[in-house]
Design a protein around this motif. Structure first.
Motif, PDB file in Angstrom:
ATOM      1  N   GLU A 303       0.827  -1.209   0.000  1.00  0.00           N
ATOM      2  CA  GLU A 303       0.000   0.000   0.000  1.00  0.00           C
ATOM      3  C   GLU A 303       0.862   1.260   0.000  1.00  0.00           C
ATOM      4  N   TYR A 304       1.997   1.229   0.711  1.00  0.00           N
ATOM      5  CA  TYR A 304       2.911   2.368   0.724  1.00  0.00           C
ATOM      6  C   TYR A 304       3.416   2.661  -0.691  1.00  0.00           C
ATOM      7  N   ALA A 305       3.810   1.602  -1.407  1.00  0.00           N
ATOM      8  CA  ALA A 305       4.292   1.761  -2.782  1.00  0.00           C
ATOM      9  C   ALA A 305       3.167   2.193  -3.717  1.00  0.00           C
ATOM     10  N   CYS A 306       1.972   1.662  -3.499  1.00  0.00           N
ATOM     11  CA  CYS A 306       0.835   2.021  -4.352  1.00  0.00           C
ATOM     12  C   CYS A 306       0.492   3.501  -4.217  1.00  0.00           C
ATOM     13  N   ARG A 307       0.448   3.994  -2.997  1.00  0.00           N
ATOM     14  CA  ARG A 307       0.086   5.398  -2.764  1.00  0.00           C
ATOM     15  C   ARG A 307       1.161   6.339  -3.290  1.00  0.00           C
ATOM     16  N   ALA A 308       2.447   5.991  -3.117  1.00  0.00           N
ATOM     17  CA  ALA A 308       3.554   6.818  -3.610  1.00  0.00           C
ATOM     18  C   ALA A 308       3.401   8.279  -3.169  1.00  0.00           C
ATOM     19  N   GLY A 309       3.033   8.484  -1.914  1.00  0.00           N
ATOM     20  CA  GLY A 309       2.887   9.818  -1.371  1.00  0.00           C
ATOM     21  C   GLY A 309       1.499  10.400  -1.470  1.00  0.00           C
ATOM     22  N   SER A 310       0.559   9.735  -2.155  1.00  0.00           N
ATOM     23  CA  SER A 310      -0.804  10.247  -2.298  1.00  0.00           C
ATOM     24  C   SER A 310      -1.637   9.870  -1.072  1.00  0.00           C
TER      25      SER A 310
END
Length: 421
Positions: A303-310
Protein backbone atom coordinates in the motif's frame (compact mmCIF):
# COMPACT_ATOMS: atom_id res chain seq x y z
CA UNK A 1 -20.95 33.32 -105.81
CA UNK A 2 -22.59 30.76 -108.19
CA UNK A 3 -23.27 27.14 -107.27
CA UNK A 4 -20.41 25.92 -109.47
CA UNK A 5 -18.06 28.37 -107.75
CA UNK A 6 -18.82 27.10 -104.24
CA UNK A 7 -16.05 25.19 -102.42
CA UNK A 8 -16.30 21.39 -102.86
CA UNK A 9 -16.83 20.68 -99.14
CA UNK A 10 -19.86 23.04 -98.98
CA UNK A 11 -21.32 21.72 -102.22
CA UNK A 12 -20.92 18.10 -101.10
CA UNK A 13 -22.58 18.84 -97.73
CA UNK A 14 -25.63 20.37 -99.40
CA UNK A 15 -26.03 17.44 -101.84
CA UNK A 16 -25.71 14.94 -98.98
CA UNK A 17 -28.36 16.73 -96.97
CA UNK A 18 -30.77 16.71 -99.92
CA UNK A 19 -30.17 13.00 -100.48
CA UNK A 20 -30.81 12.20 -96.81
CA UNK A 21 -33.98 14.24 -96.87
CA UNK A 22 -35.27 12.31 -99.91
CA UNK A 23 -34.48 8.95 -98.28
CA UNK A 24 -36.23 10.02 -95.10
CA UNK A 25 -39.33 11.03 -97.04
CA UNK A 26 -39.59 7.52 -98.61
CA UNK A 27 -39.16 5.91 -95.18
CA UNK A 28 -41.81 8.17 -93.72
CA UNK A 29 -44.27 7.18 -96.47
CA UNK A 30 -43.73 3.49 -95.63
CA UNK A 31 -44.13 4.18 -91.89
CA UNK A 32 -47.38 6.08 -92.46
CA UNK A 33 -48.81 3.19 -94.49
CA UNK A 34 -47.81 0.69 -91.78
CA UNK A 35 -49.30 2.91 -89.11
CA UNK A 36 -52.64 3.15 -90.95
CA UNK A 37 -52.66 -0.60 -91.39
CA UNK A 38 -51.87 -1.24 -87.73
CA UNK A 39 -54.41 1.30 -86.51
CA UNK A 40 -57.11 -0.41 -88.60
CA UNK A 41 -56.29 -3.83 -87.18
CA UNK A 42 -56.29 -2.55 -83.60
CA UNK A 43 -59.61 -0.77 -84.16
CA UNK A 44 -61.11 -4.00 -85.52
CA UNK A 45 -59.83 -5.97 -82.48
CA UNK A 46 -61.30 -3.40 -80.11
CA UNK A 47 -64.64 -3.52 -81.91
CA UNK A 48 -64.92 -7.34 -81.72
CA UNK A 49 -63.22 -8.24 -78.41
CA UNK A 50 -64.73 -5.79 -76.01
CA UNK A 51 -68.45 -6.59 -76.56
CA UNK A 52 -67.68 -10.31 -77.00
CA UNK A 53 -65.84 -10.42 -73.69
CA UNK A 54 -68.66 -8.59 -71.96
CA UNK A 55 -71.36 -10.82 -73.51
CA UNK A 56 -69.64 -14.07 -72.53
CA UNK A 57 -68.96 -12.84 -69.02
CA UNK A 58 -72.59 -11.76 -68.44
CA UNK A 59 -73.88 -15.02 -69.92
CA UNK A 60 -71.72 -17.10 -67.58
CA UNK A 61 -72.84 -15.10 -64.55
CA UNK A 62 -76.55 -15.34 -65.50
CA UNK A 63 -76.28 -19.07 -66.13
CA UNK A 64 -74.54 -19.61 -62.81
CA UNK A 65 -77.17 -17.73 -60.80
CA UNK A 66 -80.03 -19.47 -62.69
CA UNK A 67 -78.57 -22.85 -61.81
CA UNK A 68 -78.12 -21.86 -58.18
CA UNK A 69 -81.78 -20.74 -57.91
CA UNK A 70 -83.39 -23.60 -59.80
CA UNK A 71 -81.18 -26.53 -58.72
CA UNK A 72 -79.33 -27.85 -55.75
CA UNK A 73 -75.97 -26.02 -55.57
CA UNK A 74 -74.21 -29.32 -55.02
CA UNK A 75 -75.51 -30.51 -58.40
CA UNK A 76 -73.53 -27.77 -60.17
CA UNK A 77 -70.49 -30.05 -60.12
CA UNK A 78 -71.97 -32.18 -62.91
CA UNK A 79 -71.86 -29.13 -65.21
CA UNK A 80 -68.14 -28.64 -64.71
CA UNK A 81 -67.18 -29.21 -68.42
CA UNK A 82 -69.48 -26.38 -69.40
CA UNK A 83 -68.17 -24.18 -66.63
CA UNK A 84 -64.53 -24.90 -67.53
CA UNK A 85 -65.25 -24.05 -71.19
CA UNK A 86 -66.89 -20.73 -70.31
CA UNK A 87 -64.06 -19.77 -67.93
CA UNK A 88 -61.37 -20.70 -70.47
CA UNK A 89 -62.94 -18.65 -73.26
CA UNK A 90 -63.50 -15.74 -70.93
CA UNK A 91 -59.88 -15.87 -69.75
CA UNK A 92 -58.48 -16.01 -73.27
CA UNK A 93 -60.58 -13.00 -74.33
CA UNK A 94 -59.45 -11.05 -71.28
CA UNK A 95 -55.79 -11.80 -72.05
CA UNK A 96 -56.23 -10.79 -75.71
CA UNK A 97 -57.92 -7.60 -74.71
CA UNK A 98 -55.25 -6.84 -72.11
CA UNK A 99 -52.34 -7.18 -74.54
CA UNK A 100 -54.03 -5.84 -77.65
CA UNK A 101 -52.62 -2.37 -76.91
CA UNK A 102 -49.01 -3.48 -76.45
CA UNK A 103 -48.49 -3.56 -80.19
CA UNK A 104 -49.79 -0.06 -80.42
CA UNK A 105 -47.55 1.14 -77.58
CA UNK A 106 -44.46 -0.36 -79.18
CA UNK A 107 -45.37 0.94 -82.58
CA UNK A 108 -42.65 3.00 -84.19
CA UNK A 109 -43.14 6.73 -83.82
CA UNK A 110 -42.80 8.72 -86.98
CA UNK A 111 -41.07 12.07 -86.88
CA UNK A 112 -41.76 14.31 -89.82
CA UNK A 113 -38.69 15.59 -91.66
CA UNK A 114 -38.85 18.29 -94.31
CA UNK A 115 -38.46 16.99 -97.88
CA UNK A 116 -35.56 19.20 -98.62
CA UNK A 117 -33.13 21.46 -96.91
CA UNK A 118 -32.57 24.85 -98.44
CA UNK A 119 -28.93 25.77 -98.90
CA UNK A 120 -27.96 29.33 -99.84
CA UNK A 121 -26.57 29.54 -103.38
CA UNK A 122 -23.74 31.77 -102.43
CA UNK A 123 -21.81 32.80 -99.37
CA UNK A 124 -20.22 36.25 -99.38
CA UNK A 125 -16.52 36.22 -98.46
CA UNK A 126 -14.45 39.43 -98.44
CA UNK A 127 -11.92 39.37 -101.29
CA UNK A 128 -9.08 40.95 -99.37
CA UNK A 129 -8.09 42.18 -95.99
CA UNK A 130 -6.38 45.56 -95.75
CA UNK A 131 -2.92 45.47 -94.08
CA UNK A 132 -0.91 48.65 -93.47
CA UNK A 133 2.07 48.82 -95.83
CA UNK A 134 4.53 50.08 -93.28
CA UNK A 135 4.94 50.88 -89.63
CA UNK A 136 6.72 54.11 -88.70
CA UNK A 137 9.89 53.55 -86.59
CA UNK A 138 11.99 56.45 -85.25
CA UNK A 139 15.27 56.71 -87.17
CA UNK A 140 17.45 57.28 -84.16
CA UNK A 141 17.44 57.43 -80.39
CA UNK A 142 19.37 60.23 -78.70
CA UNK A 143 22.16 58.96 -76.37
CA UNK A 144 24.38 61.34 -74.34
CA UNK A 145 27.93 61.42 -75.75
CA UNK A 146 29.69 61.30 -72.41
CA UNK A 147 29.11 60.87 -68.71
CA UNK A 148 31.00 63.10 -66.32
CA UNK A 149 33.24 61.18 -63.85
CA UNK A 150 35.29 62.95 -61.14
CA UNK A 151 39.00 62.81 -61.98
CA UNK A 152 40.14 61.99 -58.49
CA UNK A 153 38.91 61.13 -55.03
CA UNK A 154 40.65 62.73 -52.05
CA UNK A 155 42.11 60.17 -49.57
CA UNK A 156 43.84 61.24 -46.33
CA UNK A 157 47.61 60.60 -46.53
CA UNK A 158 47.87 59.10 -43.08
CA UNK A 159 45.80 57.92 -40.18
CA UNK A 160 47.01 58.71 -36.67
CA UNK A 161 47.57 55.57 -34.56
CA UNK A 162 48.77 55.68 -30.94
CA UNK A 163 52.38 54.56 -30.70
CA UNK A 164 51.83 52.26 -27.77
CA UNK A 165 49.14 50.77 -25.61
CA UNK A 166 49.81 50.42 -21.92
CA UNK A 167 49.54 46.81 -20.69
CA UNK A 168 50.09 45.86 -17.05
CA UNK A 169 53.31 43.91 -16.69
CA UNK A 170 51.82 41.25 -14.42
CA UNK A 171 48.53 40.09 -13.02
CA UNK A 172 48.46 38.85 -9.47
CA UNK A 173 47.01 35.30 -9.18
CA UNK A 174 46.62 33.55 -5.86
CA UNK A 175 49.02 30.64 -5.60
CA UNK A 176 46.38 28.23 -4.26
CA UNK A 177 42.62 27.98 -3.71
CA UNK A 178 41.45 26.23 -0.61
CA UNK A 179 38.93 23.38 -1.36
CA UNK A 180 37.38 21.36 1.41
CA UNK A 181 38.47 17.75 1.30
CA UNK A 182 34.94 16.37 1.80
CA UNK A 183 31.37 17.60 1.98
CA UNK A 184 29.16 16.09 4.64
CA UNK A 185 25.62 15.28 3.45
CA UNK A 186 23.03 13.87 5.83
CA UNK A 187 22.27 10.24 4.98
CA UNK A 188 18.53 10.94 4.86
CA UNK A 189 19.04 13.49 2.04
CA UNK A 190 20.97 11.17 -0.31
CA UNK A 191 18.80 10.50 -3.39
CA UNK A 192 19.32 6.95 -4.64
CA UNK A 193 18.62 5.91 -8.24
CA UNK A 194 14.92 5.46 -8.82
CA UNK A 195 15.31 2.43 -11.11
CA UNK A 196 17.42 -0.67 -10.97
CA UNK A 197 17.41 -3.39 -13.64
CA UNK A 198 18.34 -7.02 -13.09
CA UNK A 199 18.81 -9.20 -16.18
CA UNK A 200 18.13 -12.85 -15.52
CA UNK A 201 18.19 -15.49 -18.24
CA UNK A 202 17.84 -12.79 -20.92
CA UNK A 203 14.77 -11.21 -19.28
CA UNK A 204 14.94 -7.74 -17.73
CA UNK A 205 13.41 -7.10 -14.31
CA UNK A 206 13.22 -3.36 -13.58
CA UNK A 207 12.74 -2.34 -9.95
CA UNK A 208 11.66 1.11 -8.72
CA UNK A 209 12.89 2.66 -5.48
CA UNK A 210 10.38 3.29 -2.71
CA UNK A 211 12.12 5.68 -0.26
CA UNK A 212 11.95 5.55 3.51
CA UNK A 213 9.05 7.44 5.03
CA UNK A 214 5.69 7.11 6.73
CA UNK A 215 2.04 7.24 5.70
CA UNK A 216 -1.49 6.60 6.91
CA UNK A 217 -2.52 3.11 5.87
CA UNK A 218 -6.23 2.28 5.36
CA UNK A 219 -9.14 4.64 4.65
CA UNK A 220 -11.32 6.98 6.68
CA UNK A 221 -14.78 5.87 7.74
CA UNK A 222 -16.43 8.36 5.39
CA UNK A 223 -14.05 7.66 2.50
CA UNK A 224 -15.01 6.27 -0.89
CA UNK A 225 -15.90 2.56 -0.62
CA UNK A 226 -14.57 2.25 2.95
CA UNK A 227 -14.66 -1.22 4.48
CA UNK A 228 -14.45 -2.03 8.24
CA UNK A 229 -11.13 -3.89 7.77
CA UNK A 230 -9.47 -0.68 6.41
CA UNK A 231 -9.07 1.13 9.75
CA UNK A 232 -6.61 4.02 9.26
CA UNK A 233 -3.32 3.79 11.17
CA UNK A 234 0.19 5.25 10.94
CA UNK A 235 2.98 3.12 9.38
CA UNK A 236 6.66 4.04 9.21
CA UNK A 237 9.51 2.59 7.11
CA UNK A 238 13.02 3.32 8.35
CA UNK A 239 14.52 1.97 5.15
CA UNK A 240 13.44 2.10 1.55
CA UNK A 241 13.01 -0.94 -0.71
CA UNK A 242 12.99 -1.90 -4.39
CA UNK A 243 9.72 -3.07 -5.95
CA UNK A 244 9.24 -4.55 -9.43
CA UNK A 245 7.75 -1.82 -11.63
CA UNK A 246 5.06 -4.16 -13.06
CA UNK A 247 3.30 -7.32 -12.00
CA UNK A 248 5.30 -10.43 -12.90
CA UNK A 249 4.59 -11.05 -16.60
CA UNK A 250 4.02 -14.36 -18.33
CA UNK A 251 7.41 -14.06 -20.02
CA UNK A 252 9.11 -13.63 -16.64
CA UNK A 253 7.23 -16.56 -15.17
CA UNK A 254 8.04 -18.82 -18.12
CA UNK A 255 11.77 -18.01 -17.94
CA UNK A 256 11.86 -19.22 -14.32
CA UNK A 257 9.14 -21.87 -14.02
CA UNK A 258 9.05 -23.21 -17.60
CA UNK A 259 5.25 -23.38 -17.98
CA UNK A 260 2.46 -20.86 -18.33
CA UNK A 261 -0.60 -21.33 -16.07
CA UNK A 262 -2.41 -18.19 -17.30
CA UNK A 263 -5.96 -18.20 -18.64
CA UNK A 264 -5.16 -15.31 -21.04
CA UNK A 265 -2.05 -15.63 -23.19
CA UNK A 266 0.40 -12.80 -23.83
CA UNK A 267 4.11 -12.50 -23.05
CA UNK A 268 3.66 -9.04 -21.55
CA UNK A 269 0.33 -9.69 -19.86
CA UNK A 270 0.53 -10.30 -16.11
CA UNK A 271 0.77 -13.96 -15.18
CA UNK A 272 -2.46 -15.00 -13.45
CA UNK A 273 -4.17 -18.13 -12.22
CA UNK A 274 -1.30 -18.65 -9.73
CA UNK A 275 -1.73 -19.47 -6.03
CA UNK A 276 0.15 -17.90 -3.12
CA UNK A 277 2.10 -21.16 -2.74
CA UNK A 278 3.15 -21.08 -6.41
CA UNK A 279 4.31 -17.46 -6.04
CA UNK A 280 6.55 -18.57 -3.16
CA UNK A 281 7.98 -21.30 -5.43
CA UNK A 282 8.77 -18.65 -8.05
CA UNK A 283 10.58 -16.42 -5.52
CA UNK A 284 12.59 -19.36 -4.21
CA UNK A 285 13.57 -20.58 -7.69
CA UNK A 286 14.48 -17.06 -8.87
CA UNK A 287 16.67 -16.38 -5.82
CA UNK A 288 18.52 -19.70 -6.06
CA UNK A 289 19.12 -19.58 -9.81
CA UNK A 290 20.15 -15.93 -10.21
CA UNK A 291 21.62 -15.14 -6.78
CA UNK A 292 19.21 -12.26 -6.19
CA UNK A 293 16.92 -12.54 -3.19
CA UNK A 294 13.32 -11.65 -3.99
CA UNK A 295 10.04 -12.09 -2.10
CA UNK A 296 6.43 -10.98 -2.01
CA UNK A 297 5.92 -7.52 -0.43
CA UNK A 298 4.18 -7.18 2.90
CA UNK A 299 0.72 -5.69 2.82
CA UNK A 300 2.02 -2.45 4.34
CA UNK A 301 4.85 -2.23 1.75
CA UNK A 302 2.38 -2.81 -1.06
CA UNK A 303 0.00 0.00 0.00
CA UNK A 304 2.91 2.37 0.72
CA UNK A 305 4.29 1.76 -2.78
CA UNK A 306 0.84 2.02 -4.35
CA UNK A 307 0.09 5.40 -2.76
CA UNK A 308 3.55 6.82 -3.61
CA UNK A 309 2.89 9.82 -1.37
CA UNK A 310 -0.80 10.25 -2.30
CA UNK A 311 -3.59 10.32 0.27
CA UNK A 312 -6.77 9.82 -1.78
CA UNK A 313 -8.64 6.69 -2.78
CA UNK A 314 -6.35 6.31 -5.83
CA UNK A 315 -2.78 7.36 -6.56
CA UNK A 316 -4.01 9.50 -9.45
CA UNK A 317 -6.60 9.44 -12.24
CA UNK A 318 -7.90 5.86 -12.23
CA UNK A 319 -8.93 5.94 -15.90
CA UNK A 320 -5.38 6.88 -16.88
CA UNK A 321 -3.67 4.47 -14.47
CA UNK A 322 -5.72 1.27 -14.23
CA UNK A 323 -7.53 -1.44 -16.14
CA UNK A 324 -10.83 -2.13 -14.39
CA UNK A 325 -14.43 -3.06 -15.12
CA UNK A 326 -15.74 0.36 -16.02
CA UNK A 327 -14.82 2.92 -18.65
CA UNK A 328 -12.10 0.67 -20.10
CA UNK A 329 -13.62 -2.79 -19.63
CA UNK A 330 -11.80 -5.22 -21.96
CA UNK A 331 -12.94 -8.59 -20.59
CA UNK A 332 -9.42 -9.86 -19.89
CA UNK A 333 -5.97 -8.85 -18.67
CA UNK A 334 -4.02 -6.17 -20.56
CA UNK A 335 -0.28 -5.90 -21.37
CA UNK A 336 1.63 -4.15 -18.58
CA UNK A 337 2.88 -0.55 -18.83
CA UNK A 338 0.08 0.54 -21.17
CA UNK A 339 -1.31 2.96 -18.59
CA UNK A 340 0.34 5.77 -16.63
CA UNK A 341 2.58 4.91 -13.63
CA UNK A 342 2.28 6.41 -10.17
CA UNK A 343 4.69 9.02 -8.77
CA UNK A 344 7.37 6.40 -8.05
CA UNK A 345 7.23 4.81 -11.51
CA UNK A 346 5.17 1.74 -10.61
CA UNK A 347 2.66 0.52 -13.23
CA UNK A 348 -0.65 -1.33 -12.89
CA UNK A 349 -1.00 -0.89 -9.13
CA UNK A 350 -4.72 -0.25 -9.70
CA UNK A 351 -6.55 -3.01 -11.59
CA UNK A 352 -5.35 -5.49 -14.24
CA UNK A 353 -4.68 -8.28 -11.69
CA UNK A 354 -4.94 -8.64 -7.93
CA UNK A 355 -1.48 -9.06 -6.35
CA UNK A 356 -0.61 -11.52 -3.61
CA UNK A 357 1.12 -10.15 -0.50
CA UNK A 358 3.25 -12.02 2.05
CA UNK A 359 0.89 -11.43 5.03
CA UNK A 360 -1.77 -13.57 6.60
CA UNK A 361 -5.15 -11.81 6.62
CA UNK A 362 -6.80 -10.59 9.82
CA UNK A 363 -9.62 -8.05 9.68
CA UNK A 364 -8.62 -6.30 12.92
CA UNK A 365 -4.83 -6.67 12.75
CA UNK A 366 -4.09 -3.04 11.96
CA UNK A 367 -6.16 -1.72 14.86
CA UNK A 368 -3.24 -2.64 17.16
CA UNK A 369 -0.34 -3.37 14.78
CA UNK A 370 3.17 -1.90 15.31
CA UNK A 371 3.97 1.37 13.55
CA UNK A 372 7.38 0.36 12.17
CA UNK A 373 7.27 -1.96 9.16
CA UNK A 374 4.38 -4.25 10.23
CA UNK A 375 4.67 -7.85 9.01
CA UNK A 376 1.07 -8.98 9.48
CA UNK A 377 -0.37 -11.51 11.96
CA UNK A 378 1.79 -14.57 12.78
CA UNK A 379 -0.85 -17.03 11.55
CA UNK A 380 -4.36 -17.17 10.17
CA UNK A 381 -6.47 -18.96 7.57
CA UNK A 382 -6.14 -16.75 4.44
CA UNK A 383 -3.46 -14.73 2.69
CA UNK A 384 -3.88 -11.10 1.56
CA UNK A 385 -4.05 -9.78 -1.99
CA UNK A 386 -4.36 -6.13 -3.05
CA UNK A 387 -5.08 -3.73 -5.93
CA UNK A 388 -8.21 -4.96 -7.73
CA UNK A 389 -8.35 -6.39 -11.24
CA UNK A 390 -9.75 -5.98 -14.74
CA UNK A 391 -12.94 -7.75 -13.56
CA UNK A 392 -13.63 -5.39 -10.63
CA UNK A 393 -15.39 -2.05 -10.41
CA UNK A 394 -13.54 1.11 -9.42
CA UNK A 395 -14.28 0.88 -5.69
CA UNK A 396 -12.48 -2.51 -5.55
CA UNK A 397 -9.37 -0.99 -7.14
CA UNK A 398 -8.68 1.59 -4.39
CA UNK A 399 -5.27 1.86 -2.73
CA UNK A 400 -6.69 0.68 0.63
CA UNK A 401 -8.91 -2.20 -0.52
CA UNK A 402 -8.04 -5.63 0.94
CA UNK A 403 -8.78 -9.06 -0.45
CA UNK A 404 -8.17 -12.54 0.95
CA UNK A 405 -8.06 -16.14 -0.22
CA UNK A 406 -6.70 -19.50 0.87
CA UNK A 407 -3.01 -19.95 -0.04
CA UNK A 408 -3.84 -22.68 -2.55
CA UNK A 409 -6.59 -20.77 -4.38
CA UNK A 410 -6.06 -19.23 -7.83
CA UNK A 411 -8.13 -17.69 -10.61
CA UNK A 412 -7.86 -15.67 -13.83
CA UNK A 413 -7.62 -12.31 -12.01
CA UNK A 414 -4.97 -13.10 -9.39
CA UNK A 415 -1.24 -12.40 -9.97
CA UNK A 416 1.67 -10.89 -8.01
CA UNK A 417 4.78 -8.70 -8.06
CA UNK A 418 8.08 -9.01 -6.17
CA UNK A 419 10.52 -6.88 -4.18
CA UNK A 420 14.30 -7.12 -3.73
CA UNK A 421 15.22 -8.19 -0.21
Amino acid sequence: MEMEDMPPEILYSAEAQNADAVNDSFENDDDEKNELSNNGLIAWIDTILKPLKTLIGLSAICWFFWKVVTEDPLELWKHRPFMIFFLSVFGILCIMYRYRGEYKKNDKKIISVPESVSVPESVSVPESVSVPESVSVPESVSVPESVSVPESVSVPESVSVPESVSVPESVSVPESVSVPESVSVPESEIVLPRRHTVTADGVEYTFCWCPAGNFVMGSSANGTGHSPDEMPHRVRFAHGFWMLETPVTQKMWMSVMGRNPSSFSGDFDPVENVSWDECQDFCREFSERFGVNVSLPTEAQWEYACRAGSEGAYAGDLDKMGWYHGTFAIGRTAPVKKKAPNAWGLYDMHGNVWEWCADWYAADYYSGSPIDDPQGPPEDLCRVFRGGSWANFARECRSAVRGKALPGEKNWSLGFRIILK
